[in-house]
Design an enzyme around this catalytic site. Structure first.
Site, PDB file in Angstrom:
ATOM      1  CE  LYS A  44      24.104  78.901  35.322  1.00 27.94           C
ATOM      2  NZ  LYS A  44      25.204  78.411  34.395  1.00 27.94           N
ATOM      3  CD  GLU A  91      14.740  85.324  24.214  1.00 26.75           C
ATOM      4  OE1 GLU A  91      15.268  85.673  25.403  1.00 26.75           O
ATOM      5  OE2 GLU A  91      15.478  85.346  23.285  1.00 26.75           O
ATOM      6  N   GLY A 129      23.900  76.069  31.076  1.00 28.90           N
ATOM      7  CA  GLY A 129      22.319  75.944  30.702  1.00 28.90           C
ATOM      8  C   GLY A 129      21.757  74.788  30.012  1.00 28.90           C
ATOM      9  NE  ARG A 130      26.683  74.468  25.555  1.00 29.28           N
ATOM     10  CZ  ARG A 130      27.210  75.546  25.797  1.00 29.28           C
ATOM     11  NH1 ARG A 130      26.431  76.323  26.246  1.00 29.28           N
ATOM     12  NH2 ARG A 130      28.385  75.891  26.071  1.00 29.28           N
ATOM     13  CD  GLU A 165      23.931  78.062  23.832  1.00 32.56           C
ATOM     14  OE1 GLU A 165      23.129  78.640  23.282  1.00 32.56           O
ATOM     15  OE2 GLU A 165      23.810  77.726  25.152  1.00 32.56           O
ATOM     16  CG  HIS A 202       7.916  60.096   2.654  1.00 29.87           C
ATOM     17  ND1 HIS A 202       7.676  59.334   1.443  1.00 29.87           N
ATOM     18  CD2 HIS A 202       8.133  59.044   3.752  1.00 29.87           C
ATOM     19  CE1 HIS A 202       7.600  58.311   1.750  1.00 29.87           C
ATOM     20  NE2 HIS A 202       7.773  57.742   3.158  1.00 29.87           N
ATOM     21  CE  LYS A 240      21.170  85.577  25.977  1.00 32.69           C
ATOM     22  NZ  LYS A 240      21.611  85.064  27.183  1.00 32.69           N
TER      23      LYS A 240
HETATM   24  O1  F6P Z   1      21.211  80.415  24.630  1.00 30.28           O
HETATM   25  C1  F6P Z   1      21.955  81.123  25.429  1.00 30.28           C
HETATM   26  C2  F6P Z   1      21.594  80.816  27.018  1.00 30.28           C
HETATM   27  O2  F6P Z   1      22.435  81.329  28.009  1.00 30.28           O
HETATM   28  C3  F6P Z   1      21.724  79.269  27.278  1.00 30.28           C
HETATM   29  O3  F6P Z   1      22.812  78.720  27.490  1.00 30.28           O
HETATM   30  C4  F6P Z   1      20.514  79.139  28.228  1.00 30.28           C
HETATM   31  O4  F6P Z   1      20.323  77.468  28.173  1.00 30.28           O
HETATM   32  C5  F6P Z   1      19.643  79.954  27.858  1.00 30.28           C
HETATM   33  O5  F6P Z   1      20.316  80.970  27.214  1.00 30.28           O
HETATM   34  C6  F6P Z   1      18.718  80.178  28.850  1.00 30.28           C
HETATM   35  O6  F6P Z   1      19.157  81.107  29.968  1.00 30.28           O
HETATM   36  P1  F6P Z   1      18.445  81.209  31.250  1.00 30.28           P
HETATM   37  O7  F6P Z   1      18.181  79.741  31.664  1.00 30.28           O
HETATM   38  O8  F6P Z   1      19.484  81.966  32.074  1.00 30.28           O
HETATM   39  O9  F6P Z   1      17.232  81.832  31.099  1.00 30.28           O
END
Ligand code: F6P
Length: 551
Positions: free
Chosen positions: A214, A220, A274-275, A360, A391, A520
């Site tokens: 987003k 990452e 995002g979620r 979250e 198990h 972060k």
């Molecule tokens: O975990 C934090 C967060 O902002 C989430 O809400 C989101 O899904 C994720 O990082 C990834 O963010 P982006 O889509 O901006 O890379």
């Protein structure tokens, strides 16, 4: 910070009504005097009060440790907390994420699939247009019309993390058995052990890479995307690599600057959290994995749950019932976690998706006004696949000193069509576990069984305490008619709305995630120390020692 929409819109819960409702709930909890098993006798209509259905999704909450007075008090609390007002404000596009000044309009993404009225018309139109573009692109990838530098794509890599990975990966793994030509891979972690070995198995000329972010700035994702870009460029050259990228983002300029062609950038907007974003073009990889027609059906399923959430009275309303019971378990019974046992291999990624969704969203220490939450907030969500989980962690669920509520999930017509016996046994195990948690095993029963097996009375008495299962342990079972795109859409929308309901009762803003930001930011400072950047401020002694030891 923008003002909370609640005081502004006159929709705020009355503190007096809330206090009274919490008080009544606590009284009802104290007065509960039957075990779960006895409640079936004491409450003849328990099965109808504690079960609800929406289409092919049925929930049985009758094995919860709540009696009818408790349920009534929970529904009264949901009303006092103005769950309906928050729900309606979400659907009409109000700025309910007041700390970030954003609307929360993910339901619009599926509503517009059927042109239902939800949210502002311009947002509906934009969402419909981007969905149309994504569907067309997914179809072209599947049938080979979308071409890279040397023809169609055999493999797709989705690079994203959190909401840009978990939901799409879950949908692809749950439903991606349609025999489509592409293999869809998901890489989220910055750990090179995730991306490195995968690239060794793929060829640049037949690989499509979707950078799903987003913000287009997540460390990452950016790091993995840069590495894949070098891999593509070394195989195909700078110009050739461009046609191997697509992106889903709310920052198209950043995607263009990175090297994605504009016609392969699919937009999302800041009114999609995002979620909650898998319904948007963030779901592109899932759309390729299951096909755009099935993805539409997935959206329709979610829209059916939206409709149910808006229309059904609280007492029959699945998100309200499940969200309110979550609050009961966390705030009244003080249970710190909930286990999710999915009796369906295809849903093995569901616990991780729910973790992000619930923890979250509602893992917050302050309420919407910034004051400390008074009755707690989200529980830890964790889980695994049944029967494997039986198990692994079920021992603790049956006999550990802490009571951990469990949520069971199974599809009526699951498994493989030619392996019916397997599915019958799976179902037997699933239903047996919830019953065993409820009934338990008493000392007397254990000793009697041992004697019947030929042990001496003395031996039996000595061994029985080790076999006792206290019982009266709560669970909910969700039974799907079948696991298909429609039902999965319902299930995941149910999980989202349940978060809103519980969040409204806890009084938190379920839609921001400032806690994630701190880690972060500090990771950037640690990275500077790891790289030995001149002038980088020293950190605490423990972190400094770890850095030293790892160099
Ligand atoms: O975990 C934090 C967060 O902002 C989430 O809400 C989101 O899904 C994720 O990082 C990834 O963010 P982006 O889509 O901006 O890379």
């Amino acid at each position: 910070m923008p003002k909370d929409y609640l005081p502004d819109g006159g929709l705020a819960a009355s503190p007096v009504a809330l206090d009274a409702a919490w008080g009544a709930l606590k009284t009802a909890a104290k007065q509960r005097n039957s075990s779960i098993a006895d409640s079936f006798v004491a409450e003849p209509d328990r099965m109808s009060r504690f079960t609800a259905r929406c289409g092919g999704l049925f929930a049985d909450l009758s094995k919860q440790d709540i009696d009818q007075a408790g349920l009534d008090a929970l529904m009264a609390l949901a009303r006092a907390a103005r769950v309906d007002a928050l729900r309606d404000a979400m659907f009409s596009g109000e700025t309910i994420n007041h700390t970030e000044g954003r609307a929360v309009l993910h339901p619009l993404l599926r509503a517009s699939a059927r042109d239902r009225a939800a949210g502002p018309a311009d947002a509906r139109a934009m969402a419909a247009e981007e969905r149309r573009r994504a569907e067309a692109f997914a179809a072209e990838v599947i049938d080979g019309r979308a071409r890279g530098s040397a023809g169609g794509f055999t493999d797709v890599i989705n690079i994203g993390i959190g909401g840009s990975d978990l939901g799409p990966a879950l949908v692809a793994s749950a439903l991606g058995h349609g025999g489509l030509a592409q293999t869809v891979h998901f890489v989220s972690n910055v750990d090179g052990a995730a991306l490195g070995p995968l690239l060794k198995t793929l060829k640049p000329e037949t690989t499509l890479v979707i950078v799903c972010s987003k913000t287009f700035s997540t460390l990452e994702t950016r790091t993995n995307a840069e590495t894949v870009k070098r891999w593509l460029v070394s195989g195909l050259g700078e110009a050739g690599a461009r046609r191997h990228f697509a992106a889903s983002t709310s920052a198209p300029e950043a995607a263009i600057a990175f090297g994605v062609d504009e016609d392969r950038i699919f937009k999302i907007w800041n009114w999609v959290g995002g979620r909650f974003s898998l319904w948007s073009t963030v779901g592109l990889a899932a759309m390729i994995a299951i096909g755009p027609i099935a993805f539409r059906e997935f959206l329709y399923g979610a829209a059916a749950m939206d409709e149910h959430f808006v229309q059904a009275p609280f007492e029959r309303n699945l998100p309200v019932l499940l969200g309110a019971v979550d609050v009961w378990q966390r705030s009244i019974a003080k249970r710190g976690s909930r286990a999710v046992a999915v009796y369906d291999e295809r849903l093995k990624l569901l616990p991780s998706h729910l973790q992000q969704l619930e923890m979250e969203s509602n893992g917050k220490g302050v309420d919407r006004n910034g004051a400390a939450v008074r009755e707690g907030s989200a529980a830890v969500v964790w889980g695994g696949v049944g029967c494997d989980a039986q198990h692994a962690f079920f021992q603790m669920l049956h006999q550990g000193p802490d009571v951990i509520p469990v949520e069971f999930l199974i599809a009526k017509n699951g498994g493989a069509p030619n392996l019916k016996t397997h599915h019958r046994l799976l179902m037997a195990n699933c239903f047996a576990q919830s019953r065993a948690l409820m009934t338990g095993l008493s000392h007397q029963e254990a000793a009697a069984r041992l004697v019947a097996e030929g042990r001496s009375r003395e031996d039996a008495e000595a061994l029985a305490p080790h076999m006792v299962c206290p019982g009266d342990r709560p669970s909910t079972t969700i039974l799907l008619d079948q696991l298909d795109a429609h039902t999965l859409g319902m299930l995941l929308a149910l999980a989202e709305h349940r978060v809103l309901v519980a969040g409204a009762i806890y009084g938190v803003n379920s839609f921001d995630q400032f806690g994630v930001e701190l880690g972060k930011r500090i990771a950037r400072s640690v990275d500077e120390r790891l790289r030995g950047v001149d002038g980088a401020a020293p950190l605490d002694p423990s972190t400094e020692l770890l850095i030293k030891q790892s160099s």
